[in-house]
Design a protein around this motif. Structure first.
Motif, PDB file in Angstrom:
ATOM      1  N   GLN A 106      -5.240  -9.170   1.866  1.00  0.00           N
ATOM      2  CA  GLN A 106      -4.211  -9.681   0.965  1.00  0.00           C
ATOM      3  C   GLN A 106      -3.056 -10.284   1.744  1.00  0.00           C
ATOM      4  O   GLN A 106      -2.562 -11.374   1.430  1.00  0.00           O
ATOM      5  CB  GLN A 106      -3.715  -8.551   0.061  1.00  0.00           C
ATOM      6  CG  GLN A 106      -4.742  -8.073  -0.943  1.00  0.00           C
ATOM      7  CD  GLN A 106      -4.419  -6.709  -1.529  1.00  0.00           C
ATOM      8  OE1 GLN A 106      -3.326  -6.166  -1.333  1.00  0.00           O
ATOM      9  NE2 GLN A 106      -5.368  -6.132  -2.240  1.00  0.00           N
ATOM     10  N   LYS A 161       2.402  -4.930   5.505  1.00  0.00           N
ATOM     11  CA  LYS A 161       1.264  -5.285   4.657  1.00  0.00           C
ATOM     12  C   LYS A 161       1.269  -4.425   3.385  1.00  0.00           C
ATOM     13  O   LYS A 161       1.646  -3.260   3.452  1.00  0.00           O
ATOM     14  CB  LYS A 161      -0.045  -5.049   5.418  1.00  0.00           C
ATOM     15  CG  LYS A 161      -0.168  -5.806   6.724  1.00  0.00           C
ATOM     16  CD  LYS A 161      -1.372  -5.310   7.510  1.00  0.00           C
ATOM     17  CE  LYS A 161      -1.401  -5.864   8.919  1.00  0.00           C
ATOM     18  NZ  LYS A 161      -2.488  -5.280   9.713  1.00  0.00           N
ATOM     19  N   PRO A 162       0.896  -5.001   2.249  1.00  0.00           N
ATOM     20  CA  PRO A 162       0.206  -6.270   2.042  1.00  0.00           C
ATOM     21  C   PRO A 162       1.105  -7.512   1.941  1.00  0.00           C
ATOM     22  O   PRO A 162       0.611  -8.573   1.564  1.00  0.00           O
ATOM     23  CB  PRO A 162      -0.544  -6.045   0.734  1.00  0.00           C
ATOM     24  CG  PRO A 162       0.321  -5.092  -0.023  1.00  0.00           C
ATOM     25  CD  PRO A 162       0.918  -4.181   1.020  1.00  0.00           C
ATOM     26  N   TYR A 166      -5.587  -4.479   2.104  1.00  0.00           N
ATOM     27  CA  TYR A 166      -4.193  -4.878   2.341  1.00  0.00           C
ATOM     28  C   TYR A 166      -4.099  -5.890   3.481  1.00  0.00           C
ATOM     29  O   TYR A 166      -3.248  -6.775   3.458  1.00  0.00           O
ATOM     30  CB  TYR A 166      -3.338  -3.646   2.640  1.00  0.00           C
ATOM     31  CG  TYR A 166      -3.598  -2.500   1.694  1.00  0.00           C
ATOM     32  CD1 TYR A 166      -3.493  -2.676   0.312  1.00  0.00           C
ATOM     33  CD2 TYR A 166      -3.984  -1.247   2.168  1.00  0.00           C
ATOM     34  CE1 TYR A 166      -3.777  -1.637  -0.564  1.00  0.00           C
ATOM     35  CE2 TYR A 166      -4.259  -0.201   1.303  1.00  0.00           C
ATOM     36  CZ  TYR A 166      -4.155  -0.401  -0.063  1.00  0.00           C
ATOM     37  OH  TYR A 166      -4.430   0.624  -0.920  1.00  0.00           O
ATOM     38  N   LYS A 183      -0.935   0.168   4.817  1.00  0.00           N
ATOM     39  CA  LYS A 183       0.411  -0.250   4.455  1.00  0.00           C
ATOM     40  C   LYS A 183       1.403   0.424   5.397  1.00  0.00           C
ATOM     41  O   LYS A 183       1.139   1.499   5.927  1.00  0.00           O
ATOM     42  CB  LYS A 183       0.752   0.165   3.023  1.00  0.00           C
ATOM     43  CG  LYS A 183      -0.119  -0.444   1.945  1.00  0.00           C
ATOM     44  CD  LYS A 183       0.291   0.079   0.577  1.00  0.00           C
ATOM     45  CE  LYS A 183      -0.516  -0.528  -0.546  1.00  0.00           C
ATOM     46  NZ  LYS A 183      -0.097  -0.009  -1.878  1.00  0.00           N
TER      47      LYS A 183
END
Length: 220
Positions: free
Chosen positions: A172, A141-142, A169, A46
């Protein structure tokens, strides 16, 4: 056949996940927050905009979240970046992808300045057609923003590309952009984590993906 391969960088092409986790742990301690290495590591993949809310209240984010991100970035560049190493066969994998007629893109939650260094470390600067970083996206991200920007630069729809990443992530984020994802285990997440995140195939790392290229979602 897909028309492009869109790669995450950290933990996918370069061995940097533990280094990011250490830098975040050190940053949290600097600002008075007790976060373990394992807790920090579970969120790597992330960007800071998505990672900080896991550990800080909104008041804490408003008070010193931006300062923490800046301090962490400087710490990583000065103390940890020099320790980043590429995974094996990364240039060979990208050349195989290009030989198959696919475009190659990089889509990372890292800053643009970090991305450029990573590409040099991995020896793939000249093998990447399109690159997107956290500066290109409103959310990291995500959220799907980074992959959506990559698709726009490539001029493709999600179904025409395949993403490759080491975290749920990545899967996703790519899934929200309509892109199927190949997972790699070299970033430290388990196959269960990756498949639950949405990965359609999982390989130990870039070398294994290269060895199995023809049978992989990239070669079909």
């Amino acid at each position: 056949m897909p028309k492009a391969a869109i790669f995450d960088i950290d933990g996918t092409l370069v061995d940097s996940v533990d280094l990011h986790a250490r830098s975040w742990q050190e940053t949290f301690a600097k600002f008075g927050h007790a976060v373990t290495f394992e807790q920090a590591r579970s969120q790597i993949g992330k960007g800071g905009d998505q990672l900080l809310p896991v550990f800080l209240s909104q008041t804490e984010q408003d008070d010193h979240g931006e300062e923490m991100e800046e301090w962490r970035g400087q710490l990583f560049k000065s103390e940890y970046m020099q320790l980043v190493r590429p995974f094996s066969t990364v240039p060979e994998l990208l050349r195989r992808i290009r030989d198959a007629g696919l475009k190659v893109a990089a889509a990372t939650s890292a800053k643009k300045s970090e991305l450029e260094i990573y590409l040099e470390i991995a020896g793939i600067t000249d093998l990447v057609d399109v690159a997107t970083s956290s500066e290109d996206a409103e959310q990291s991200k995500p959220a799907p923003d980074i992959f959506q920007v990559a698709l726009k630069k490539l001029g493709l729809d999600g179904a025409d590309a395949v993403a490759i990443g080491d975290t749920p992530y990545d899967a996703q984020a790519a899934g929200k952009a309509g892109i199927p994802t190949i997972g790699v285990l070299c970033g430290g997440f388990t196959e269960t984590d990756l498949r639950e995140g949405g990965c359609i195939a999982v390989y130990p790392g870039p070398g294994a993906l290269l060895a199995c290229f023809d049978a992989s979602p990239l070669g079909r």
